[in-house]
Structure formats: C-alpha cells, structure tokens
Design a protein around this motif. Structure first.
Motif, PDB file in Angstrom:
ATOM      1  N   HIS A 135       0.850  -1.188   0.000  1.00  0.00           N
ATOM      2  CA  HIS A 135       0.000   0.000   0.000  1.00  0.00           C
ATOM      3  C   HIS A 135       0.894   1.248   0.000  1.00  0.00           C
ATOM      4  O   HIS A 135       1.024   1.922   1.028  1.00  0.00           O
ATOM      5  CB  HIS A 135      -0.922   0.012   1.227  1.00  0.00           C
ATOM      6  N   PRO A 136       1.507   1.533  -1.133  1.00  0.00           N
ATOM      7  CA  PRO A 136       2.430   2.677  -1.171  1.00  0.00           C
ATOM      8  C   PRO A 136       1.701   4.019  -1.068  1.00  0.00           C
ATOM      9  O   PRO A 136       0.572   4.164  -1.557  1.00  0.00           O
ATOM     10  CB  PRO A 136       3.111   2.534  -2.526  1.00  0.00           C
ATOM     11  N   GLU A 137       2.341   4.947  -0.402  1.00  0.00           N
ATOM     12  CA  GLU A 137       1.899   6.333  -0.317  1.00  0.00           C
ATOM     13  C   GLU A 137       3.131   7.178  -0.589  1.00  0.00           C
ATOM     14  O   GLU A 137       3.864   7.539   0.319  1.00  0.00           O
ATOM     15  CB  GLU A 137       1.330   6.644   1.063  1.00  0.00           C
ATOM     16  N   VAL A 138       3.367   7.445  -1.871  1.00  0.00           N
ATOM     17  CA  VAL A 138       4.598   8.090  -2.311  1.00  0.00           C
ATOM     18  C   VAL A 138       4.373   9.588  -2.458  1.00  0.00           C
ATOM     19  O   VAL A 138       3.448  10.021  -3.151  1.00  0.00           O
ATOM     20  CB  VAL A 138       5.087   7.473  -3.636  1.00  0.00           C
ATOM     21  N   TYR A 139       5.230  10.367  -1.781  1.00  0.00           N
ATOM     22  CA  TYR A 139       5.126  11.828  -1.780  1.00  0.00           C
ATOM     23  C   TYR A 139       6.465  12.452  -2.130  1.00  0.00           C
ATOM     24  O   TYR A 139       7.510  12.000  -1.678  1.00  0.00           O
ATOM     25  CB  TYR A 139       4.681  12.330  -0.404  1.00  0.00           C
ATOM     26  N   SER A 140       6.388  13.539  -2.893  1.00  0.00           N
ATOM     27  CA  SER A 140       7.610  14.235  -3.298  1.00  0.00           C
ATOM     28  C   SER A 140       7.635  15.678  -2.828  1.00  0.00           C
ATOM     29  O   SER A 140       8.499  16.438  -3.242  1.00  0.00           O
ATOM     30  CB  SER A 140       7.733  14.210  -4.824  1.00  0.00           C
ATOM     31  N   SER A 141       6.726  16.063  -1.955  1.00  0.00           N
ATOM     32  CA  SER A 141       6.562  17.476  -1.600  1.00  0.00           C
ATOM     33  C   SER A 141       7.839  18.138  -1.099  1.00  0.00           C
ATOM     34  O   SER A 141       8.068  19.312  -1.351  1.00  0.00           O
ATOM     35  CB  SER A 141       5.447  17.641  -0.576  1.00  0.00           C
ATOM     36  N   SER A 142       8.686  17.415  -0.415  1.00  0.00           N
ATOM     37  CA  SER A 142       9.926  18.025   0.084  1.00  0.00           C
ATOM     38  C   SER A 142      11.157  17.457  -0.623  1.00  0.00           C
ATOM     39  O   SER A 142      12.277  17.738  -0.227  1.00  0.00           O
ATOM     40  CB  SER A 142      10.050  17.819   1.593  1.00  0.00           C
ATOM     41  N   GLY A 143      10.941  16.684  -1.666  1.00  0.00           N
ATOM     42  CA  GLY A 143      12.052  16.049  -2.362  1.00  0.00           C
ATOM     43  C   GLY A 143      12.795  16.994  -3.284  1.00  0.00           C
ATOM     44  O   GLY A 143      12.214  17.892  -3.884  1.00  0.00           O
TER      45      GLY A 143
END
Length: 114
Positions: A78-86
């Motif tokens: 169940h991935p929850e991938v976020y890039s907001s601070s990447g």
C-alpha cells in the motif's frame, strides 16, 4: 482508465507511450498541476511529473519532464509516495534526455528501475 486521463483529460499527451515504461505507477491527482508517476530504484522512490507540451499551458515554469526524490510513507503493498519536500534531480523538455537520465540513474545505483 488511467488516473492521469481521469484527472487531466483523455487527450493529455505525455509525449511517450506509458506501456513502454511498465515501472511507472500512475499517482495523478486532480489537486496536482500535472500528471505524476512514481517509481523506485532499490529503496529510493522518485516521482516523475509530466507537464503540458506547450509551455503556455503550464501552471508552473518548470520543464515538461521533472523528477523529484520522494518517500514512501506506506509500504510495498500500500504505497503512499510523496515528493513534496524532495529535491528536484532532473528537468528537461526532451524525452530523449529523460530516457538517458533514467538509464543513468539505474546504472549509478547498480539496480533496475521498478
């Protein structure tokens, strides 16, 4: 139907055939400014943003293709991938540059893209 088509329209042109990149997982959402897809190389996650081909149709001044480092706050099932601070690690207008970068990124880590 693919989420990016639901969110950004049936005629949104990615500039490539998504079937040629089976490791890209569509995570597009209507609150985002453009379609997005995540992938991983080993434990590191990344998000590819694909904006309109025509720069005048873009909400931001970024290039058409942009990759950011991301985190998975979920798990493999169940991935929850976020890039907001990447960090942004790649930007280009050209698909050929994107392809070269993806190959180079995988080779640098000695792994395949998944």
């Amino acid at each position: 139907m693919m989420p990016y088509k639901n969110e950004f329209g049936l005629d949104f042109d990615l500039g490539f055939n998504l079937n040629d990149y089976p490791y890209l997982k569509d995570k597009s959402w209507h609150n985002d400014v453009s379609p997005s897809f995540y992938f991983s190389i080993g434990p590191q996650y990344y998000v590819l943003w694909v904006d309109h081909a025509d720069p005048t149709e873009r909400e931001d001044s970024n290039s058409r293709y942009l990759i950011q480092e991301a985190i998975n706050e979920g798990d493999e099932i169940h991935p929850e991938v976020y890039s907001s601070s990447g960090d942004i690690i790649f930007e280009s207008e050209l698909l050929v540059n994107l392809n070269q970068f993806l190959i180079s990124l995988a080779n640098t880590h000695g792994r395949t893209v998944s």
